[in-house]
Write an enzyme that holds these catalytic residues in place. Structure first.
Site, short mmCIF file in Angstrom:
data_model
loop_
_atom_site.label_atom_id
_atom_site.label_comp_id
_atom_site.label_asym_id
_atom_site.label_seq_id
_atom_site.Cartn_x
_atom_site.Cartn_y
_atom_site.Cartn_z
N LYS A 108 30.10 10.75 -15.88
CA LYS A 108 31.03 9.76 -15.77
C LYS A 108 32.55 9.94 -16.64
O LYS A 108 33.47 9.43 -15.96
CB LYS A 108 30.51 8.43 -16.19
CG LYS A 108 29.21 7.91 -15.16
CD LYS A 108 29.68 7.28 -14.16
CE LYS A 108 28.69 6.54 -13.29
NZ LYS A 108 29.28 5.70 -12.15
N LYS A 109 32.20 10.62 -17.51
CA LYS A 109 33.41 10.75 -18.50
C LYS A 109 34.30 11.99 -17.67
O LYS A 109 35.24 12.52 -18.22
CB LYS A 109 33.13 11.14 -19.83
CG LYS A 109 32.44 9.96 -20.69
CD LYS A 109 32.40 10.17 -22.21
CE LYS A 109 32.09 9.24 -22.81
NZ LYS A 109 30.98 8.45 -22.66
N SER A 110 33.87 12.64 -16.66
CA SER A 110 34.64 13.99 -16.11
C SER A 110 35.58 13.12 -15.24
O SER A 110 36.26 14.04 -14.64
CB SER A 110 33.55 14.69 -15.20
OG SER A 110 33.16 13.75 -14.12
N ASP A 118 28.49 14.51 -24.45
CA ASP A 118 27.47 13.72 -23.45
C ASP A 118 27.13 14.60 -22.53
O ASP A 118 25.82 14.58 -22.34
CB ASP A 118 28.07 12.47 -22.68
CG ASP A 118 28.10 11.41 -24.23
OD1 ASP A 118 27.11 11.27 -24.81
OD2 ASP A 118 29.07 10.54 -23.58
#
Length: 706
Positions: free
Chosen positions: A224-226, A270
């Site tokens: 998701k943080k990509s 993460d």
């Protein structure tokens, strides 16, 4: 006849031989395919999954591998630690200590995931919490473990569904993990039930599914943080101001700390930490960083017990017999297990290297010919296959649900998914500057403005279309109740009719963008259509065409800040034909409006006609008055307010400054004091509810100050 029977017998024998040869050939081909993988790749796969590639040749072999006997020591310790976290969570984040404020107001507005679901009355809500609390204690102690899990899980999921405005981003995790523990044999070690249990081992899948759950927790959060929002550094701005980042600021600036440590290190951490904790060579370093990461998060954010739950379950990634070895090291004696119990030497986990014995397990499917070999034949039951199939379904759901928002469109706004099961932890930063709730009496054609904090515990409703609609209906119901009790001479809502319309105008900024409307201000929230599987029609689209402006907005902001210590700026974007009505408080000075894109019409309440302001134009705004800004260009317009805080400036001229926050020497002692006080209040609520239900003693309920 004899010859024909003899021929038949010979033919039958030949058929058996042909079947065996065919199966043997098939086996050889399958084994050859497996061996095509490099040895290092096969070992890596086994460490990651806990079973060999050979176990994937059939569902029966996979089931047998999942059911191999495993030492329950690590599982039991993690169960106890998780139970301790839940004992604290029921009091704190679930809110037993503040249950009178949380669920006590009979007119309070709640936001159930399943529309129509209602909370119980306060005394029965306390009883429900008490049952959940007892379940948490039972999980921690390993006493009547299965019953304890049920007592905890069922109330937990009810509370989860009855009000989504209380969700934390990982509230679902506790319910899922406790549900998974319910199906395991986690009470066979370090538990009161362990003495009574005849089983001294647990199936390997007990470890597999829990490890997977926490592996997915990190890995999907990394995925998701990509997004560009995170990697470009717009999600968590100014976080480096917190004291936990002081060591980094010895070598990095605040901006560099926000960008490299918060955003990029958070993304890499993460995405990879789950893998690093699986492998022996990297586990110790990964656990060090993981511990530091969660302890920092516990100081940075108000996320309840989540960091401590992650720390409590982190030992799941270690060898399954580590508690026994630790006990052996302390007692200086080797513990021998009874017959039927797995020895620590034979315990299998993700990191076992010798899995040959399990790879020889034979499948026993209906109608199939079992493998014939000199080794013991092991079969699996239908129940075991059903359990493993359910586990695989769970694995699939954990990867699907975080990306299932194309299905549940009714819960989307500018970003997909409900806050609470989107796994987008801290990826989206919201800044809300204005919330207007207007109630119109359609019979008298009068407008009333309601405090947007009325009857709600927080403002989370203002960011979700379904919750805004639920709030509107709750407002109408409460106004009708007040109308029946109000005095017609003193209360303004006493004159309200039942023919009402409710409009909401919410202005938000997402990840440093312009402030803009979230909902259509002309949509009557009592009449809008909403469906969980259809897009929300009254959510205004995010003006993504101005996303590239964010770097320019940062430059302008820094320039305005350089004017003085009291100046500030607010950036606004609006749609064609939309009008912003704004009141400028007398506390502000030197207020001006500057247009960055498009064209607007500006009109002060004391002006006879409106003025048109194009791109690059500026208008001075008088304070203590209302004014209207309407977008007249055919495309959205962007403008900004610059102003100074007159009150702060006057206080500074008198030598009066804002009080500085003093760091406490021992904040941990203060937190312990809070927890002790919370436990005392929780016990008081439980006692009060029991006395009320049994003896009719009146309930004592606090009322929020604001």
């Amino acid at each position: 006849m004899k010859r024909r029977f003899g021929n038949k017998s010979m033919d039958h024998s030949g058929e058996d031989s042909a079947v065996e040869e065919k199966m043997e050939k098939k086996k050889t081909e399958e084994e050859a395919k497996v061996k095509l993988l490099p040895r290092k790749a096969r070992e890596t796969f086994e460490q990651l999954c806990g079973f060999a590639c050979d176990d994937l040749r059939s569902f029966g072999r996979l089931t047998a591998a999942m059911y191999r006997p495993t030492d329950p020591a690590c599982l039991g310790v993690c169960r106890a630690l998780f139970g301790l976290c839940m004992v604290l969570d029921v009091v704190e984040e679930r809110g037993l200590a503040i249950i009178d404020l949380k669920w006590g107001d009979p007119n309070g507005c709640h936001f159930p995931l399943i529309h129509g679901l209602r909370p119980l009355e306060l005394p029965w809500m306390i009883v429900l919490y008490s049952v959940m609390w007892l379940g948490a204690f039972g999980i921690m102690l390993g006493y009547r473990f299965k019953l304890a899990c049920g007592l905890f899980v069922l109330p937990y999921w009810y509370l989860f569904l009855v009000d989504k405005s209380y969700w934390n981003n990982h509230s679902y995790l506790y319910g899922v993990v406790s549900l998974l523990f319910w199906g395991t044999g986690a009470d066979r070690y370090f538990a009161i039930d362990a003495k009574k249990s005849k089983e001294k081992s647990v199936p390997y899948w007990n470890y597999f599914i829990l490890k997977f759950q926490f592996f997915a927790l990190y890995f999907i959060a990394g995925l998701k943080k990509s997004s560009r929002e995170w990697l470009e550094g717009y999600a968590m701005t100014n976080l480096s101001r917190h004291w936990v980042f002081e060591p980094f600021k010895l070598v990095l600036s605040s901006e560099q700390t926000d960008f490299y440590i918060v955003h990029w290190f958070g993304f890499i951490f993460d995405l990879t930490v789950g893998f690093f904790m699986i492998f022996d060579a990297t586990r110790l370093a990964a656990m060090f960083f993981c511990t530091a990461f969660h302890l920092m998060n516990s100081r940075l954010f108000s996320i309840g017990m989540f960091p401590y739950v992650c720390l409590a379950t982190m030992p799941l990634f270690c060898r399954v017999d580590w508690p026994r070895k630790l006990l052996e090291a302390r007692t200086h004696s080797r513990e021998k297990l009874d017959d039927g119990e797995c020895s620590s030497r034979k315990s299998r986990d993700y990191f076992a290297k010798d899995n040959e014995a399990e790879s020889d397990v034979a499948e026993r499917d209906e109608g199939s010919v079992g493998r014939r070999s000199g080794k013991r034949r092991v079969g699996v039951s239908r129940k075991q296959k059903l359990v493993v199939a359910t586990l695989l379904l769970h694995v699939g759901l954990q990867f699907f649900l975080p990306y299932s928002h194309f299905v549940t469109k009714g819960y989307n706004n500018w970003v997909p998914g409900l806050y609470g099961y989107s796994w987008d932890m801290m990826v989206h930063a919201w800044d809300t500057v204005l919330v207007v709730v207007k109630v119109r009496d359609n019979e008298s054609e009068r407008d009333y403005f309601l405090d947007p904090g009325a009857w709600v515990p927080n403002d989370r409703w203002a960011k979700h279309g379904d919750m805004a609609r639920q709030y509107a209906h709750c407002i109408k119901d409460n106004l009708q109740k007040l109308k029946g009790r109000a005095s017609r001479t003193t209360e303004p809502w006493a004159q309200l009719s039942s023919n009402l319309s409710i409009y909401m105008d919410v202005w938000c900024s997402l990840n440093g963008r312009f402030q803009q409307r979230l909902f259509d201000p002309n949509a009557d929230m009592l009449k809008v259509d909403w469906h969980p599987l259809k897009p929300v029609s009254y959510v205004m689209p995010l003006l993504r065409q101005f996303s590239s402006y964010r770097s320019e907005l940062e430059r302008i902001q820094q320039d305005v800040f350089s004017w003085s210590n009291y100046t500030d700026v607010l950036f606004v974007a609006d749609y064609p034909g939309m009008r912003l009505e704004n009141y400028v408080d007398l506390e502000l000075a030197n207020v001006s409006l500057s247009v960055l894109e498009g064209e607007v019409s500006y009109r002060d309440e004391e002006e006879a006609s409106a003025r048109t302001i194009g791109k690059g134009g500026t208008a001075r705004i008088e304070t203590g008055r209302f004014h209207k800004v309407e977008t007249t260009s055919p495309h959205p317009a962007c403008y900004m307010y610059t102003f100074a805080n007159r009150t702060k400036q006057q206080l500074a001229s008198r030598g009066i400054s804002e009080p500085t926050r003093v760091k406490e020497a021992f904040p941990l002692l203060k937190e312990i004091g809070y927890k002790v006080d919370a436990f005392g209040r929780a016990l008081g609520h439980v006692a009060n509810a029991l006395l009320h239900l049994t003896l009719g003693v009146p309930m004592i309920r606090r009322i929020p100050l604001d």
